[in-house]
Design a protein around this motif. Structure first.
Motif, PDB file in Angstrom:
ATOM      1  N   ARG A  70      15.386  23.022  19.524  1.00  0.00           N
ATOM      2  CA  ARG A  70      14.323  23.485  18.627  1.00  0.00           C
ATOM      3  C   ARG A  70      12.953  23.189  19.224  1.00  0.00           C
ATOM      4  NH1 ARG A  70      17.619  21.421  14.483  1.00  0.00           N
ATOM      5  NH2 ARG A  70      16.435  19.479  14.511  1.00  0.00           N
ATOM      6  N   SER A  73      11.987  25.637  21.874  1.00  0.00           N
ATOM      7  CA  SER A  73      11.557  26.946  21.381  1.00  0.00           C
ATOM      8  C   SER A  73      10.127  26.826  20.864  1.00  0.00           C
ATOM      9  CB  SER A  73      12.498  27.446  20.281  1.00  0.00           C
ATOM     10  OG  SER A  73      12.307  26.697  19.112  1.00  0.00           O
ATOM     11  N   ASP A  75       9.096  27.344  17.869  1.00  0.00           N
ATOM     12  CA  ASP A  75       9.068  27.215  16.415  1.00  0.00           C
ATOM     13  C   ASP A  75       8.584  25.818  16.032  1.00  0.00           C
ATOM     14  OD1 ASP A  75       9.346  27.659  13.778  1.00  0.00           O
ATOM     15  OD2 ASP A  75      11.530  27.803  13.781  1.00  0.00           O
ATOM     16  N   ARG A  78       9.211  24.288  12.069  1.00  0.00           N
ATOM     17  CA  ARG A  78      10.477  23.620  11.746  1.00  0.00           C
ATOM     18  C   ARG A  78      10.576  22.297  12.488  1.00  0.00           C
ATOM     19  NH1 ARG A  78      15.733  26.936  12.359  1.00  0.00           N
ATOM     20  NH2 ARG A  78      14.975  26.924  14.475  1.00  0.00           N
ATOM     21  N   HIS A  79      10.098  22.242  13.707  1.00  0.00           N
ATOM     22  CA  HIS A  79      10.160  21.027  14.513  1.00  0.00           C
ATOM     23  C   HIS A  79       9.326  19.912  13.877  1.00  0.00           C
ATOM     24  CE1 HIS A  79      10.138  18.332  17.890  1.00  0.00           C
ATOM     25  NE2 HIS A  79       8.840  18.446  18.007  1.00  0.00           N
TER      26      HIS A  79
END
Length: 99
Positions: A70, A73, A75, A78-79
């Motif tokens: 994660r 990526s 994103d 969300r992390h």
């Protein structure tokens, strides 16, 4: 960044030791509540404790890999929402061999 084999072994041993201590404490608490502390001497209970400790170790390794992926990526929302994410990412880096 590359870590030595000793760092890989240390990270995995520390996690397994923590998992085993947690499982032992839970088993002792449960067996103590039911007045069955003598059951800790049973080979079946000892094997069950090792299996549960291994399952905890494996689930943390899987979650650490997922957190690492994660983070790789883009994103970031969300992390950033996961508070243990930084520790899991560091653990994944230390506990896996980078080739």
């Amino acid at each position: 960044m590359r870590y030595s084999k000793l760092a890989h072994v240390r990270a995995n041993v520390i996690l397994f030791a923590f998992s085993l201590a947690l499982t032992e404490a839970i088993a002792l608490l449960l067996l103590g509540v039911f007045s069955r502390c003598d059951a800790l001497e049973s080979d079946t209970v000892r094997l069950a404790i090792l299996v549960v400790a291994f399952a905890i170790w494996l689930s943390v390794k899987i979650e650490a890999r997922a957190a690492f992926l994660r983070a790789m990526s883009d994103d970031e929302a969300r992390h950033a929402a996961r508070p243990l994410s930084a520790w899991l990412i560091q653990f994944h880096i230390e506990s896996t061999r980078q080739r």
